[in-house]
Scaffold this motif. Structure first.
Motif, mmCIF file in Angstrom:
data_model
loop_
_atom_site.group_PDB
_atom_site.id
_atom_site.type_symbol
_atom_site.label_atom_id
_atom_site.label_comp_id
_atom_site.label_asym_id
_atom_site.label_seq_id
_atom_site.Cartn_x
_atom_site.Cartn_y
_atom_site.Cartn_z
ATOM 1 N N THR A 41 4.419 8.668 -18.581
ATOM 2 C CA THR A 41 5.188 8.208 -19.747
ATOM 3 C C THR A 41 6.185 9.252 -20.243
ATOM 4 O OG1 THR A 41 3.595 9.051 -21.355
ATOM 5 C CG2 THR A 41 3.185 6.848 -20.462
ATOM 6 N N LYS A 42 6.018 10.505 -19.788
ATOM 7 C CA LYS A 42 6.851 11.636 -20.226
ATOM 8 C C LYS A 42 6.630 12.012 -21.688
ATOM 9 C CE LYS A 42 8.553 11.255 -16.144
ATOM 10 N NZ LYS A 42 7.983 12.086 -15.052
ATOM 11 N N GLU A 43 5.585 11.466 -22.291
ATOM 12 C CA GLU A 43 5.281 11.796 -23.687
ATOM 13 C C GLU A 43 4.683 13.197 -23.787
ATOM 14 O OE1 GLU A 43 4.196 7.373 -25.504
ATOM 15 O OE2 GLU A 43 2.604 8.657 -24.707
ATOM 16 N N PRO A 44 5.108 13.990 -24.776
ATOM 17 C CA PRO A 44 4.525 15.329 -24.965
ATOM 18 C C PRO A 44 3.067 15.226 -25.405
ATOM 19 C CG PRO A 44 6.016 14.788 -26.771
ATOM 20 C CD PRO A 44 6.181 13.704 -25.751
ATOM 21 N N LEU A 45 2.267 16.209 -24.995
ATOM 22 C CA LEU A 45 0.836 16.180 -25.263
ATOM 23 C C LEU A 45 0.396 17.405 -26.053
ATOM 24 C CD1 LEU A 45 -0.371 15.152 -21.678
ATOM 25 C CD2 LEU A 45 -0.189 13.649 -23.675
ATOM 26 N N THR A 46 -0.678 17.224 -26.803
ATOM 27 C CA THR A 46 -1.338 18.338 -27.476
ATOM 28 C C THR A 46 -2.624 18.632 -26.708
ATOM 29 O OG1 THR A 46 -0.433 17.775 -29.651
ATOM 30 C CG2 THR A 46 -2.409 19.126 -29.614
ATOM 31 N N VAL A 47 -2.637 19.747 -25.972
ATOM 32 C CA VAL A 47 -3.790 20.121 -25.148
ATOM 33 C C VAL A 47 -3.919 21.642 -25.158
ATOM 34 C CG1 VAL A 47 -3.496 18.118 -23.622
ATOM 35 C CG2 VAL A 47 -2.424 20.294 -23.025
ATOM 36 N N TYR A 48 -5.023 22.127 -24.611
ATOM 37 C CA TYR A 48 -5.212 23.564 -24.490
ATOM 38 C C TYR A 48 -4.800 24.038 -23.092
ATOM 39 C CZ TYR A 48 -7.484 24.236 -28.973
ATOM 40 O OH TYR A 48 -7.726 24.323 -30.331
ATOM 41 N N VAL A 49 -4.048 25.127 -23.065
ATOM 42 C CA VAL A 49 -3.647 25.791 -21.822
ATOM 43 C C VAL A 49 -4.383 27.128 -21.802
ATOM 44 C CG1 VAL A 49 -1.718 26.677 -20.468
ATOM 45 C CG2 VAL A 49 -1.374 24.696 -21.963
ATOM 46 N N LYS A 78 -1.438 40.750 -18.531
ATOM 47 C CA LYS A 78 -1.072 42.120 -18.187
ATOM 48 C C LYS A 78 -0.387 42.191 -16.825
ATOM 49 C CE LYS A 78 -2.821 43.987 -21.877
ATOM 50 N NZ LYS A 78 -1.936 44.637 -22.873
ATOM 51 N N PRO A 79 0.499 43.174 -16.640
ATOM 52 C CA PRO A 79 1.172 43.349 -15.349
ATOM 53 C C PRO A 79 0.184 43.729 -14.242
ATOM 54 C CG PRO A 79 2.300 44.560 -17.097
ATOM 55 C CD PRO A 79 0.993 44.113 -17.656
ATOM 56 N N GLY A 80 0.544 43.388 -12.995
ATOM 57 C CA GLY A 80 -0.278 43.755 -11.849
ATOM 58 C C GLY A 80 -1.546 42.952 -11.703
ATOM 59 N N GLN A 81 -1.621 41.795 -12.353
ATOM 60 C CA GLN A 81 -2.824 40.966 -12.316
ATOM 61 C C GLN A 81 -2.506 39.562 -11.803
ATOM 62 O OE1 GLN A 81 -5.866 42.278 -13.138
ATOM 63 N NE2 GLN A 81 -4.815 44.219 -13.524
ATOM 64 N N LYS A 82 -3.550 38.908 -11.297
ATOM 65 C CA LYS A 82 -3.429 37.505 -10.901
ATOM 66 C C LYS A 82 -4.185 36.653 -11.924
ATOM 67 C CE LYS A 82 -4.086 36.056 -6.601
ATOM 68 N NZ LYS A 82 -4.802 35.651 -5.348
ATOM 69 N N TYR A 83 -3.542 35.582 -12.367
ATOM 70 C CA TYR A 83 -4.165 34.690 -13.344
ATOM 71 C C TYR A 83 -4.118 33.243 -12.843
ATOM 72 C CZ TYR A 83 -3.686 38.648 -16.542
ATOM 73 O OH TYR A 83 -3.766 39.883 -17.130
ATOM 74 N N PHE A 84 -5.046 32.449 -13.350
ATOM 75 C CA PHE A 84 -5.046 31.019 -13.107
ATOM 76 C C PHE A 84 -4.840 30.333 -14.455
ATOM 77 C CE2 PHE A 84 -7.487 32.981 -9.732
ATOM 78 C CZ PHE A 84 -6.908 32.405 -8.605
ATOM 79 N N ILE A 85 -3.703 29.664 -14.584
ATOM 80 C CA ILE A 85 -3.377 28.955 -15.821
ATOM 81 C C ILE A 85 -3.851 27.523 -15.652
ATOM 82 C CG2 ILE A 85 -1.570 28.472 -17.484
ATOM 83 C CD1 ILE A 85 -1.978 31.469 -16.818
ATOM 84 N N ILE A 86 -4.812 27.117 -16.479
ATOM 85 C CA ILE A 86 -5.495 25.841 -16.275
ATOM 86 C C ILE A 86 -5.327 24.920 -17.476
ATOM 87 C CG2 ILE A 86 -7.757 24.767 -15.917
ATOM 88 C CD1 ILE A 86 -8.580 27.260 -14.363
ATOM 89 N N VAL A 87 -5.026 23.659 -17.163
ATOM 90 C CA VAL A 87 -5.014 22.608 -18.185
ATOM 91 C C VAL A 87 -6.044 21.576 -17.745
ATOM 92 C CG1 VAL A 87 -3.648 20.957 -19.496
ATOM 93 C CG2 VAL A 87 -2.555 23.004 -18.539
ATOM 94 N N VAL A 96 -4.000 23.323 -12.144
ATOM 95 C CA VAL A 96 -4.224 24.764 -11.989
ATOM 96 C C VAL A 96 -2.950 25.393 -11.433
ATOM 97 C CG1 VAL A 96 -5.600 26.562 -10.893
ATOM 98 C CG2 VAL A 96 -6.681 24.397 -11.544
ATOM 99 N N TYR A 97 -2.461 26.417 -12.124
ATOM 100 C CA TYR A 97 -1.258 27.129 -11.696
ATOM 101 C C TYR A 97 -1.594 28.597 -11.496
ATOM 102 C CZ TYR A 97 3.394 29.266 -11.953
ATOM 103 O OH TYR A 97 4.526 29.998 -11.689
ATOM 104 N N GLU A 98 -1.316 29.109 -10.299
ATOM 105 C CA GLU A 98 -1.609 30.508 -9.988
ATOM 106 C C GLU A 98 -0.407 31.380 -10.350
ATOM 107 O OE1 GLU A 98 -2.277 33.030 -5.930
ATOM 108 O OE2 GLU A 98 -3.593 31.281 -6.202
ATOM 109 N N LEU A 99 -0.661 32.377 -11.170
ATOM 110 C CA LEU A 99 0.405 33.265 -11.627
ATOM 111 C C LEU A 99 0.109 34.702 -11.198
ATOM 112 C CD1 LEU A 99 2.977 33.797 -13.340
ATOM 113 C CD2 LEU A 99 1.472 34.090 -15.317
#
Length: 239
Positions: A41-49, A78-87, A96-99
């Motif tokens: 629907t392309k509607e904006p959502l209120t969720v936790y990231v 922090k720099p030099g780290q790998k993170y997983f950004i999850i919704v 899941v987005y790997e950063l």
């Protein structure tokens, strides 16, 4: 003696410089921001990231704001780290987005928009990127990236069931179109079975005419951008 003293001082200076650089990395903050919307629907959502590190430890979380176009701002990385950004929002497929954050002493802000796919009984979800090439029935290379979230979700819900619906790439011979789309649906069924999903829980449906909701374009498309018939996953039950 002077040479030894000079070498010692040089080593101490190098150590102090290294400690200074590491301190800069430690104190530097990295952030990530973007929007979270409903993919259909392309509607904006209120969720936790939420951000997790490689040890699956929760680092920080931010809440998107539906009244602000679904905008979120997540900091404390922090720099030099790998993170997983999850919704992970009920009623939607988990994202899941790997950063990978390189080392830097400068404040850095990354951007990532999330389009959450609704996942509930009765939903008919188009696969965002066609899993087939023009007039082909073999799943194209790389399509697993878009199919895997469905496979994981259905595999985790052993009593769920769904239907694979495929549409042809063009108007034309109806019997050939039906055969093409049925073979495509069978290829996708085989993929899901290989992921541990009970074949009894999967239905397939081919079509002789293109998707009426997303028909082939009348105007000429840019070179290399061919229209491929839509593929849908229709959720019958989730248990």
């Amino acid at each position: 003696m002077k040479k030894i003293l000079f070498a010692t001082i040089t080593i101490l200076v190098l150590i102090l410089l290294q400690l200074k650089v590491e301190a800069q990395f430690t104190s530097t903050v990295v952030s990530i921001s973007g929007t979270v919307k409903n993919a259909l629907t392309k509607e904006p959502l209120t969720v936790y990231v939420t951000a997790y590190d490689e040890q699956n430890r929760k680092i920080n979380a931010a809440r998107s704001n539906s009244s602000d176009n679904g905008y979120y701002f997540l900091t404390g990385l922090k720099p030099g780290q790998k993170y997983f950004i999850i919704v992970d929002q009920p009623g939607f497929l988990k994202e899941v987005y790997e950063l990978n954050v390189p080392k830097t002493s400068q404040y850095t802000e990354y951007s990532k928009d999330f389009a959450l796919i609704p996942f509930s009984e009765g939903s008919q979800i188009p696969i965002s990127v066609p899993p087939f090439e023009l007039n082909k029935t073999k799943i194209r290379f790389g399509a697993e990236v878009y199919l895997e979230p469905f496979a994981k979700e259905f595999a985790s819900k052993k009593n769920s069931s769904f239907e694979i619906i495929c549409f042809p790439d063009q108007f034309g011979n109806k019997s050939e179109n039906l055969k093409l789309t049925e073979e495509r649906a069978k290829s996708l069924m085989a993929y899901f079975i290989s992921k541990g999903i009970d074949p009894e829980k999967i239905k397939i449906r081919g079509n002789s005419d293109p998707d009426p909701q997303n028909p082939p374009p009348i105007e000429k498309r840019a070179k290399g951008k061919r229209y491929i018939g839509t593929t849908y996953i229709r959720i019958i039950s989730l248990k």
